[in-house]
Design a protein around this motif. Structure first.
Motif, mmCIF file in Angstrom:
data_model
loop_
_atom_site.group_PDB
_atom_site.id
_atom_site.type_symbol
_atom_site.label_atom_id
_atom_site.label_comp_id
_atom_site.label_asym_id
_atom_site.label_seq_id
_atom_site.Cartn_x
_atom_site.Cartn_y
_atom_site.Cartn_z
ATOM 1 N N SER A 59 1.575 -15.957 -0.963
ATOM 2 C CA SER A 59 1.957 -16.877 -2.021
ATOM 3 C C SER A 59 3.434 -16.715 -2.390
ATOM 4 C CB SER A 59 1.091 -16.638 -3.254
ATOM 5 O OG SER A 59 1.459 -15.420 -3.864
ATOM 6 N N LYS A 60 3.980 -17.751 -3.012
ATOM 7 C CA LYS A 60 5.364 -17.695 -3.490
ATOM 8 C C LYS A 60 5.508 -16.595 -4.532
ATOM 9 C CE LYS A 60 6.382 -22.532 -2.632
ATOM 10 N NZ LYS A 60 6.690 -23.825 -3.212
ATOM 11 N N LYS A 61 4.444 -16.365 -5.327
ATOM 12 C CA LYS A 61 4.476 -15.315 -6.343
ATOM 13 C C LYS A 61 4.647 -13.948 -5.693
ATOM 14 C CE LYS A 61 1.910 -13.461 -10.305
ATOM 15 N NZ LYS A 61 2.944 -12.537 -10.569
ATOM 16 N N PHE A 62 3.985 -13.717 -4.575
ATOM 17 C CA PHE A 62 4.125 -12.434 -3.883
ATOM 18 C C PHE A 62 5.583 -12.217 -3.496
ATOM 19 C CE2 PHE A 62 4.532 -9.877 -0.088
ATOM 20 C CZ PHE A 62 3.811 -8.749 -0.439
ATOM 21 N N TYR A 63 6.192 -13.219 -2.898
ATOM 22 C CA TYR A 63 7.585 -13.098 -2.495
ATOM 23 C C TYR A 63 8.512 -12.894 -3.688
ATOM 24 C CZ TYR A 63 6.075 -14.751 2.080
ATOM 25 O OH TYR A 63 5.458 -14.871 3.280
ATOM 26 N N ALA A 64 8.220 -13.572 -4.796
ATOM 27 C CA ALA A 64 9.047 -13.433 -5.996
ATOM 28 C C ALA A 64 8.901 -12.036 -6.605
ATOM 29 C CB ALA A 64 8.658 -14.494 -7.016
ATOM 30 N N ASP A 65 7.696 -11.484 -6.545
ATOM 31 C CA ASP A 65 7.429 -10.181 -7.158
ATOM 32 C C ASP A 65 7.807 -8.990 -6.284
ATOM 33 O OD1 ASP A 65 6.454 -11.468 -9.379
ATOM 34 O OD2 ASP A 65 4.347 -11.108 -8.931
ATOM 35 N N HIS A 66 7.946 -9.200 -4.986
ATOM 36 C CA HIS A 66 8.169 -8.077 -4.066
ATOM 37 C C HIS A 66 9.321 -8.390 -3.104
ATOM 38 C CE1 HIS A 66 3.910 -7.906 -5.268
ATOM 39 N NE2 HIS A 66 4.158 -6.614 -5.368
ATOM 40 N N GLU A 67 10.500 -7.946 -3.476
ATOM 41 C CA GLU A 67 11.650 -8.156 -2.603
ATOM 42 C C GLU A 67 11.560 -7.309 -1.352
ATOM 43 O OE1 GLU A 67 15.353 -7.747 -4.634
ATOM 44 O OE2 GLU A 67 14.695 -9.029 -6.288
ATOM 45 N N GLU A 68 10.901 -6.148 -1.486
ATOM 46 C CA GLU A 68 10.698 -5.281 -0.335
ATOM 47 C C GLU A 68 9.367 -4.555 -0.484
ATOM 48 O OE1 GLU A 68 14.468 -3.088 -0.384
ATOM 49 O OE2 GLU A 68 13.617 -1.717 -1.837
ATOM 50 N N VAL A 69 8.747 -4.269 0.649
ATOM 51 C CA VAL A 69 7.527 -3.466 0.677
ATOM 52 C C VAL A 69 7.770 -2.315 1.641
ATOM 53 C CG1 VAL A 69 5.942 -5.337 0.045
ATOM 54 C CG2 VAL A 69 6.449 -4.913 2.450
ATOM 55 N N TYR B 17 8.437 9.116 7.160
ATOM 56 C CA TYR B 17 9.360 7.988 7.164
ATOM 57 C C TYR B 17 8.789 6.859 6.322
ATOM 58 C CZ TYR B 17 11.638 10.438 10.911
ATOM 59 O OH TYR B 17 12.293 11.397 11.646
ATOM 60 N N ALA B 18 9.674 6.158 5.647
ATOM 61 C CA ALA B 18 9.312 4.956 4.910
ATOM 62 C C ALA B 18 10.054 3.797 5.563
ATOM 63 C CB ALA B 18 9.691 5.071 3.436
ATOM 64 N N ILE B 19 9.315 2.882 6.108
ATOM 65 C CA ILE B 19 9.905 1.700 6.715
ATOM 66 C C ILE B 19 9.958 0.623 5.632
ATOM 67 C CG2 ILE B 19 9.624 -0.079 8.479
ATOM 68 C CD1 ILE B 19 7.939 2.020 10.041
ATOM 69 N N VAL B 20 11.130 0.067 5.394
ATOM 70 C CA VAL B 20 11.299 -0.950 4.360
ATOM 71 C C VAL B 20 11.241 -2.321 5.029
ATOM 72 C CG1 VAL B 20 12.784 -1.824 2.531
ATOM 73 C CG2 VAL B 20 12.766 0.623 3.042
ATOM 74 N N LEU B 21 10.358 -3.163 4.531
ATOM 75 C CA LEU B 21 10.199 -4.516 5.054
ATOM 76 C C LEU B 21 10.581 -5.508 3.972
ATOM 77 C CD1 LEU B 21 6.732 -3.879 6.656
ATOM 78 C CD2 LEU B 21 8.887 -4.044 7.887
ATOM 79 N N MET B 22 11.190 -6.585 4.362
ATOM 80 C CA MET B 22 11.606 -7.629 3.429
ATOM 81 C C MET B 22 10.674 -8.817 3.621
ATOM 82 S SD MET B 22 14.172 -5.898 2.386
ATOM 83 C CE MET B 22 15.621 -6.610 1.700
ATOM 84 N N PRO B 23 9.672 -9.018 2.735
ATOM 85 C CA PRO B 23 8.682 -10.069 2.931
ATOM 86 C C PRO B 23 9.248 -11.460 3.105
ATOM 87 C CG PRO B 23 8.003 -8.620 1.165
ATOM 88 C CD PRO B 23 9.405 -8.228 1.550
ATOM 89 N N LYS B 24 10.394 -11.774 2.486
ATOM 90 C CA LYS B 24 10.957 -13.117 2.636
ATOM 91 C C LYS B 24 11.280 -13.438 4.084
ATOM 92 C CE LYS B 24 12.669 -13.705 -1.994
ATOM 93 N NZ LYS B 24 13.793 -13.921 -2.876
ATOM 94 N N GLY B 25 11.463 -12.400 4.894
ATOM 95 C CA GLY B 25 11.785 -12.594 6.299
ATOM 96 C C GLY B 25 10.565 -12.664 7.201
#
Length: 122
Positions: free
Chosen positions: A2-12, A113-121
């Motif tokens: 959802s758009k809300k997920f992307y708005a709330d989480h810049e990175e996971v 290790y922590a892999i940082v993912l950018m959900p918008k991508g």
């Protein structure tokens, strides 16, 4: 998503061991683990009792929610193969910068290790 997920989480974040990181980088793939081999057997319980109801609330009538969660929990425990991949998210800048202590304890024995993912991508 959802758009809300992307708005709330810049990175996971996906926490893993050195061997896990090697596998992810060399195969260019995030693999899911069979639920039978999770570090914490409570992870499945937490998902079905806390996370799943939050996901279903937007599409299931409130009076049916408990029944559906119970049926899905039965299906999960009787199905032969369930696989999961875990991600963490935070709005706390300190945790985002340094990581989540509970995850470092679980995955950091060999460095972790922590892999940082950018959900918008995605």
């Amino acid at each position: 998503m959802s758009k809300k997920f992307y708005a709330d989480h810049e990175e996971v974040f996906h926490y893993t061991t050195a061997a896990g990181l090697y596998g992810i980088v060399s195969s260019k793939t995030l693999w899911a683990s069979h639920t039978q081999f999770l570090n914490d057997t409570e992870e499945g319980v937490v998902f079905s009792r806390r996370v799943l109801p939050m996901i279903l609330r937007s599409v299931v009538k409130p009076e049916k929610l408990t029944e559906i969660v119970e049926l899905l929990e039965i299906a999960q425990t009787t199905a032969q193969d369930n696989y999961v991949t875990a991600f963490c998210a935070t709005k706390d800048k300190g945790i985002a910068q340094n990581g989540l202590l509970s995850q470092w304890r679980g995955y950091g024995l060999d460095g972790g290790y922590a892999i940082v993912l950018m959900p918008k991508g995605w």
